[in-house]
Design a protein around this motif. Sequence first.
Motif, PDB file in Angstrom:
ATOM      1  N   ILE A 214     -24.433  -9.467  -9.935  1.00 42.09           N
ATOM      2  CA  ILE A 214     -23.377  -9.192  -8.962  1.00 42.09           C
ATOM      3  C   ILE A 214     -23.396 -10.266  -7.879  1.00 42.09           C
ATOM      4  CG2 ILE A 214     -22.526  -7.540  -7.274  1.00 42.09           C
ATOM      5  CD1 ILE A 214     -23.825  -5.359  -8.943  1.00 42.09           C
ATOM      6  N   ILE A 215     -22.226 -10.791  -7.575  1.00 38.96           N
ATOM      7  CA  ILE A 215     -22.113 -11.873  -6.592  1.00 38.96           C
ATOM      8  C   ILE A 215     -21.355 -11.366  -5.375  1.00 38.96           C
ATOM      9  CG2 ILE A 215     -21.185 -14.182  -6.185  1.00 38.96           C
ATOM     10  CD1 ILE A 215     -21.359 -14.637  -9.211  1.00 38.96           C
ATOM     11  N   ALA A 216     -21.854 -11.694  -4.188  1.00 41.44           N
ATOM     12  CA  ALA A 216     -21.126 -11.357  -2.963  1.00 41.44           C
ATOM     13  C   ALA A 216     -19.829 -12.150  -2.933  1.00 41.44           C
ATOM     14  CB  ALA A 216     -21.982 -11.681  -1.739  1.00 41.44           C
ATOM     15  N   VAL A 217     -18.693 -11.458  -2.838  1.00 45.09           N
ATOM     16  CA  VAL A 217     -17.405 -12.147  -2.986  1.00 45.09           C
ATOM     17  C   VAL A 217     -16.943 -12.825  -1.705  1.00 45.09           C
ATOM     18  CG1 VAL A 217     -16.652 -10.630  -4.822  1.00 45.09           C
ATOM     19  CG2 VAL A 217     -16.138 -10.017  -2.459  1.00 45.09           C
ATOM     20  N   GLY A 218     -17.551 -12.488  -0.566  1.00 43.47           N
ATOM     21  CA  GLY A 218     -17.183 -13.169   0.666  1.00 43.47           C
ATOM     22  C   GLY A 218     -15.995 -12.557   1.357  1.00 43.47           C
ATOM     23  N   SER A 219     -14.886 -12.399   0.628  1.00 43.79           N
ATOM     24  CA  SER A 219     -13.690 -11.808   1.228  1.00 43.79           C
ATOM     25  C   SER A 219     -12.876 -11.110   0.151  1.00 43.79           C
ATOM     26  CB  SER A 219     -12.834 -12.895   1.900  1.00 43.79           C
ATOM     27  OG  SER A 219     -12.351 -13.805   0.932  1.00 43.79           O
ATOM     28  N   LEU A 220     -12.092 -10.136   0.577  1.00 37.22           N
ATOM     29  CA  LEU A 220     -11.209  -9.407  -0.329  1.00 37.22           C
ATOM     30  C   LEU A 220      -9.817  -9.374   0.276  1.00 37.22           C
ATOM     31  CD1 LEU A 220     -13.430  -6.304  -1.225  1.00 37.22           C
ATOM     32  CD2 LEU A 220     -13.038  -8.313  -2.624  1.00 37.22           C
ATOM     33  N   GLU A 221      -8.826  -9.627  -0.551  1.00 36.39           N
ATOM     34  CA  GLU A 221      -7.455  -9.606  -0.048  1.00 36.39           C
ATOM     35  C   GLU A 221      -7.075  -8.193   0.380  1.00 36.39           C
ATOM     36  OE1 GLU A 221      -2.912 -10.857  -1.425  1.00 36.39           O
ATOM     37  OE2 GLU A 221      -4.588 -10.979  -2.846  1.00 36.39           O
ATOM     38  N   PHE A 222      -7.504  -7.202  -0.400  1.00 33.07           N
ATOM     39  CA  PHE A 222      -7.223  -5.799  -0.078  1.00 33.07           C
ATOM     40  C   PHE A 222      -8.557  -5.046  -0.084  1.00 33.07           C
ATOM     41  CE2 PHE A 222      -3.410  -7.363  -2.388  1.00 33.07           C
ATOM     42  CZ  PHE A 222      -2.512  -7.313  -1.338  1.00 33.07           C
ATOM     43  N   PRO A 223      -9.249  -5.006   1.043  1.00 39.12           N
ATOM     44  CA  PRO A 223     -10.639  -4.538   1.044  1.00 39.12           C
ATOM     45  C   PRO A 223     -10.844  -3.029   1.071  1.00 39.12           C
ATOM     46  CG  PRO A 223     -10.024  -5.275   3.236  1.00 39.12           C
ATOM     47  CD  PRO A 223      -8.853  -5.571   2.347  1.00 39.12           C
ATOM     48  N   TYR A 224      -9.791  -2.247   1.355  1.00 35.58           N
ATOM     49  CA  TYR A 224      -9.990  -0.808   1.517  1.00 35.58           C
ATOM     50  C   TYR A 224      -9.404  -0.020   0.341  1.00 35.58           C
ATOM     51  CZ  TYR A 224     -11.252  -2.038   6.278  1.00 35.58           C
ATOM     52  OH  TYR A 224     -11.861  -2.587   7.375  1.00 35.58           O
ATOM     53  N   CYS A 225     -10.297   0.616  -0.411  1.00 35.00           N
ATOM     54  CA  CYS A 225      -9.863   1.520  -1.478  1.00 35.00           C
ATOM     55  C   CYS A 225      -9.478   2.839  -0.820  1.00 35.00           C
ATOM     56  CB  CYS A 225     -10.988   1.734  -2.487  1.00 35.00           C
ATOM     57  SG  CYS A 225     -10.597   2.947  -3.755  1.00 35.00           S
ATOM     58  N   THR A 226      -8.214   3.204  -0.931  1.00 36.62           N
ATOM     59  CA  THR A 226      -7.673   4.376  -0.242  1.00 36.62           C
ATOM     60  C   THR A 226      -7.095   5.340  -1.269  1.00 36.62           C
ATOM     61  OG1 THR A 226      -7.101   2.949   1.628  1.00 36.62           O
ATOM     62  CG2 THR A 226      -6.068   5.131   1.543  1.00 36.62           C
ATOM     63  N   GLU A 227      -7.569   6.569  -1.267  1.00 35.86           N
ATOM     64  CA  GLU A 227      -7.029   7.557  -2.200  1.00 35.86           C
ATOM     65  C   GLU A 227      -6.998   8.932  -1.560  1.00 35.86           C
ATOM     66  OE1 GLU A 227      -9.393   8.026  -5.720  1.00 35.86           O
ATOM     67  OE2 GLU A 227     -11.193   7.301  -4.732  1.00 35.86           O
ATOM     68  N   PHE A 228      -5.969   9.702  -1.900  1.00 38.13           N
ATOM     69  CA  PHE A 228      -5.784  11.017  -1.304  1.00 38.13           C
ATOM     70  C   PHE A 228      -4.708  11.770  -2.072  1.00 38.13           C
ATOM     71  CE2 PHE A 228      -3.211   7.836   0.764  1.00 38.13           C
ATOM     72  CZ  PHE A 228      -1.945   8.394   0.830  1.00 38.13           C
ATOM     73  N   ASP A 258       4.883  19.145  -6.450  1.00 36.68           N
ATOM     74  CA  ASP A 258       4.143  19.803  -5.380  1.00 36.68           C
ATOM     75  C   ASP A 258       2.883  19.043  -4.959  1.00 36.68           C
ATOM     76  OD1 ASP A 258       5.855  22.205  -5.440  1.00 36.68           O
ATOM     77  OD2 ASP A 258       5.015  22.401  -7.441  1.00 36.68           O
ATOM     78  N   VAL A 259       2.282  18.293  -5.866  1.00 35.01           N
ATOM     79  CA  VAL A 259       1.046  17.568  -5.561  1.00 35.01           C
ATOM     80  C   VAL A 259       1.123  16.171  -6.160  1.00 35.01           C
ATOM     81  CG1 VAL A 259      -1.467  17.537  -5.723  1.00 35.01           C
ATOM     82  CG2 VAL A 259      -0.260  19.720  -5.634  1.00 35.01           C
ATOM     83  N   VAL A 260       0.857  15.149  -5.353  1.00 34.57           N
ATOM     84  CA  VAL A 260       0.857  13.763  -5.824  1.00 34.57           C
ATOM     85  C   VAL A 260      -0.465  13.111  -5.435  1.00 34.57           C
ATOM     86  CG1 VAL A 260       1.886  11.472  -5.516  1.00 34.57           C
ATOM     87  CG2 VAL A 260       3.358  13.474  -5.777  1.00 34.57           C
ATOM     88  N   LYS A 261      -1.080  12.441  -6.401  1.00 40.49           N
ATOM     89  CA  LYS A 261      -2.317  11.689  -6.137  1.00 40.49           C
ATOM     90  C   LYS A 261      -1.939  10.226  -5.920  1.00 40.49           C
ATOM     91  CE  LYS A 261      -6.716  10.485  -6.158  1.00 40.49           C
ATOM     92  NZ  LYS A 261      -7.614  10.796  -7.276  1.00 40.49           N
ATOM     93  N   ILE A 262      -2.452   9.638  -4.814  1.00 35.69           N
ATOM     94  CA  ILE A 262      -2.191   8.229  -4.504  1.00 35.69           C
ATOM     95  C   ILE A 262      -3.515   7.480  -4.451  1.00 35.69           C
ATOM     96  CG2 ILE A 262      -1.328   6.600  -2.768  1.00 35.69           C
ATOM     97  CD1 ILE A 262       0.713   8.691  -1.933  1.00 35.69           C
TER      98      ILE A 262
END
Length: 555
Positions: A214-228, A258-262
């Motif tokens: 595993i390599i440290a990537v340094g930066s991420l264009e979209f760093p936050y995994c968001t789900e709800f 009635d319910v949506v997963k994002i």
Amino acid sequence: MIRSGSRLLEQRKKEIDALNVFPVPDGDTGTNMNLTFKAASLAADKVTGNSVHEVASAASTGSLMGARGNSGVILSQIMRGIARGLEGLNEANALQMAHALQTGVESAYKAVMKPVEGTILTVSRETARGAYLKAKSGTTDILEVLRAGCEKGEEALARTPEMLPVLKQAGVVDAGGQGFLTILYGWILALEGKEIGYAEVQQEEVQIPAVSGIIAVGSLEFPYCTEFLVKGNGLDPDIIRQALLDKGDCLLVVGTEDVVKIHIHTRNPGLILDYAIKYGSLHEVQIHNMLAQNELAAHQAKNVPESSEAAYTGGLEDASSGAPADQAASAGTTKVKDYGIVAVAMGEGIAQIFTSLGVDEVVFGGQTMNPSTSDLAEAIRKVPARHIFLLPNNSNIIMAAGQVNELIEDKEIYVIPTKTIPQAIASLLAFNSDSLPEENVQNMTTAFKQVSSGEVTYAVRNSQYGELEIAEGDILGLIEGTIKTTGRDILDVAKNVLEEMNWREKDLVTIFYGKDMAEEDVSLLTDWLSEEKPEIEVEVYSGKQPLYYYILGVE
């Protein structure tokens, strides 16, 4: 009803597993159906309203996300059809419930390319027909309707050995059909007001290899995994999805009215939540900083020996591959490529071979631990590629793989229907990154069809298969999934399997030996091959797979 059906299936899963017609250690129909329906029950439990359609829709979505194995996928399609049959209803009478069961069966038949009678399909169809005829006769009691359906289902189940000779030889009825009726008996007990106890089963620890590269990537264009989850009324996943297409990557929007997963990777989770709250209330919000996860995993990997194993009991989101959650898919330094490959493996050594042949994500699973549709989809989301080739490498995972397209919308998925590890190797070697997707599909499919596959394992119970009398503990030799030879010695059975595969007329023999095999025992087999035909090319790999002493390929 759904909770009761899940609990009863949990109690009886081992009985259903025991109905497996093959006495090899992968009789997992009960386990797969249990995990699938448990996902349906957990989803239904989260519904706050009391609409029969709302509950059925949640159970349908849950079963799809948790579907495991062929039996689980078929069960998820039955639930999907039931939800469709109850659409728009807050309450359902006996006739409407019977009609929903029929809609569920129709959905399952459509999902199977070549329906086979004598299976869960037959049992569910006759159950639905019995319920519908009882309801049409004027009966308004749903209990009576379900009992009538189960009576017809039991009659069909008893006939399954006459429809499938392999069931008759094994002296069992169809396991999937038995599992389906078990769920309905749970429904009946719930309607009778009887509580079913629920024995919590601890999740088995799964041994997985710790990845040291595993390599440290340094930066991420979209760093936050968001789900709800969004809960509301009249929700339209397609409309919600459109406004999120340019807000990040790895976007998933599925659900019901009635319910949506994002699920999305984004720069600003707050903007996503502000947008979604317009549609309803937010639930189970999870936000993960993938850059921080990557840094932690890269730091830990420096101190992990390459050959070590780690038990997964929860942790970083992608524990199945040993990499931080969504690391590859969101790395800002990684350019999105044309092609990616995801494959299922059942041993650490096999996984390492796959990686060396260009596989981007390995999903650990196989016999007795079939990955779900959701597991496969999650692995695909992590690959930064427009076109993904998915290799299931097990006949019981192919149907689940075929459902992945319903969960992934921003990638083209191509399922290469490999059933064995040797087939996967041949398919991977035929892949060409300069070819068109359709050309790769054709070449990879043609390549794996040229390979003969064999396996050496053991019998978990007494049985009869065709003319073979099998005792518990016997060594079994299989070719293309069919038992061909038995014995008491691993080496002798392996030789017999190779002879049945006409190895002397071929050019290459590939051997993957399991975690229970000693190298000196493997040498006895390779020495025999060299003595019998010195010019034969033999490749030997430590697959470290469980349950199977040898996986053999001849081409």
